[in-house]
Design a protein around this motif. Sequence first.
Motif, PDB file in Angstrom:
ATOM      1  N   UNK A 203       0.828  -1.207   0.000  1.00  0.00           N
ATOM      2  CA  UNK A 203       0.000   0.000   0.000  1.00  0.00           C
ATOM      3  C   UNK A 203       0.863   1.257   0.000  1.00  0.00           C
ATOM      4  N   UNK A 204       1.904   1.280   0.830  1.00  0.00           N
ATOM      5  CA  UNK A 204       2.765   2.460   0.903  1.00  0.00           C
ATOM      6  C   UNK A 204       3.504   2.691  -0.412  1.00  0.00           C
ATOM      7  N   UNK A 205       4.036   1.620  -0.996  1.00  0.00           N
ATOM      8  CA  UNK A 205       4.734   1.773  -2.270  1.00  0.00           C
ATOM      9  C   UNK A 205       3.777   2.176  -3.395  1.00  0.00           C
ATOM     10  N   UNK A 206       2.567   1.650  -3.355  1.00  0.00           N
ATOM     11  CA  UNK A 206       1.587   2.028  -4.367  1.00  0.00           C
ATOM     12  C   UNK A 206       1.181   3.492  -4.246  1.00  0.00           C
ATOM     13  N   UNK A 207       0.979   3.962  -3.024  1.00  0.00           N
ATOM     14  CA  UNK A 207       0.625   5.370  -2.820  1.00  0.00           C
ATOM     15  C   UNK A 207       1.763   6.285  -3.266  1.00  0.00           C
ATOM     16  N   UNK A 208       2.989   5.897  -2.923  1.00  0.00           N
ATOM     17  CA  UNK A 208       4.142   6.687  -3.344  1.00  0.00           C
ATOM     18  C   UNK A 208       4.264   6.699  -4.862  1.00  0.00           C
ATOM     19  N   UNK A 209       3.998   5.546  -5.498  1.00  0.00           N
ATOM     20  CA  UNK A 209       4.095   5.467  -6.958  1.00  0.00           C
ATOM     21  C   UNK A 209       3.040   6.336  -7.635  1.00  0.00           C
ATOM     22  N   UNK A 210       1.843   6.410  -7.055  1.00  0.00           N
ATOM     23  CA  UNK A 210       0.811   7.275  -7.640  1.00  0.00           C
ATOM     24  C   UNK A 210       1.240   8.736  -7.602  1.00  0.00           C
ATOM     25  N   UNK A 211       1.819   9.156  -6.476  1.00  0.00           N
ATOM     26  CA  UNK A 211       2.335  10.530  -6.388  1.00  0.00           C
ATOM     27  C   UNK A 211       3.502  10.726  -7.350  1.00  0.00           C
ATOM     28  N   UNK A 212       4.397   9.722  -7.418  1.00  0.00           N
ATOM     29  CA  UNK A 212       5.578   9.838  -8.274  1.00  0.00           C
ATOM     30  C   UNK A 212       5.196   9.916  -9.741  1.00  0.00           C
ATOM     31  N   UNK A 213       4.195   9.147 -10.150  1.00  0.00           N
ATOM     32  CA  UNK A 213       3.789   9.159 -11.552  1.00  0.00           C
ATOM     33  C   UNK A 213       3.264  10.529 -11.969  1.00  0.00           C
ATOM     34  N   UNK A 214       2.464  11.126 -11.082  1.00  0.00           N
ATOM     35  CA  UNK A 214       1.991  12.481 -11.380  1.00  0.00           C
ATOM     36  C   UNK A 214       3.139  13.475 -11.443  1.00  0.00           C
ATOM     37  N   UNK A 215       4.123  13.328 -10.545  1.00  0.00           N
ATOM     38  CA  UNK A 215       5.281  14.222 -10.561  1.00  0.00           C
ATOM     39  C   UNK A 215       6.143  14.026 -11.793  1.00  0.00           C
ATOM     40  N   UNK A 216       6.332  12.777 -12.217  1.00  0.00           N
ATOM     41  CA  UNK A 216       7.140  12.503 -13.412  1.00  0.00           C
ATOM     42  C   UNK A 216       6.508  13.131 -14.642  1.00  0.00           C
ATOM     43  N   UNK A 217       5.207  12.918 -14.816  1.00  0.00           N
ATOM     44  CA  UNK A 217       4.521  13.470 -15.992  1.00  0.00           C
ATOM     45  C   UNK A 217       4.562  14.993 -15.995  1.00  0.00           C
ATOM     46  N   UNK A 218       4.297  15.592 -14.831  1.00  0.00           N
ATOM     47  CA  UNK A 218       4.306  17.055 -14.744  1.00  0.00           C
ATOM     48  C   UNK A 218       5.691  17.610 -15.017  1.00  0.00           C
TER      49      UNK A 218
END
Length: 219
Positions: free
Chosen positions: A192-207
């Motif tokens: 769960x923690x890695x998935x939540x971090x990945x969701x934030x990271x994906x938005x940051x990478x795209x932006x």
Amino acid sequence: MKFAALLITLVASASAFTSPLTARSSVSLRAAEVPEEAAAAPAPTSAEAYDIFSDPKYVGNSDFRGKRFDFDPLGLAAAYPPFVPWFRECELRHGRTAMIAVMGFIATDFMRIPGDMYSMESIPKTIDIHDALLKSGPMYQLLLWIGLWDLLVTAPAAKAMGDGFREPGDYGWRWFAPTSKEGFDTKRDAELKNGRLAMCALGGIATQSIITGHGFPYV
């Protein structure tokens, strides 16, 4: 007949103005006549608000320091308890997809699958892959296969979850899962923690990629 109809009308009119206390007292009188065994049963009380953070079935209410972190600012779990398993199912699926997407976002800056339409010359930046492949066609195939997966796998799995036959996110792939409950819950919490971090990271990478116009490391 006219007198009977008039009498019924008068009784109905009078009952319309009767105090509610009268109805409650009659109910109390009938309750007093109930046998002792039945009267001993506890009276139903109003349902308390559902607290997901006290539910042992769910993990993940801790931050990256390991401290307790109860995050539900909109109170969705308390407002919609029957949907809590579906909320957790969606969180796990989005988290797993985001973890794969972060890896794929970075990997495609260094390597591509064979084919001219996927080459670095055709699409220099990963951020442009979606629109480019949408024009050339492969994205529609991806939509088709994902749609079939959701139709044939996700829908029956969601129905089974609602019927209590499976836990949220459990597809039976437990080849490397810990055997103890404590170890398994630790792995669930880590996912769960890695998935939540990945969701934030994906938005940051795209932006960041759009703003800078660069690939990895997006600066």
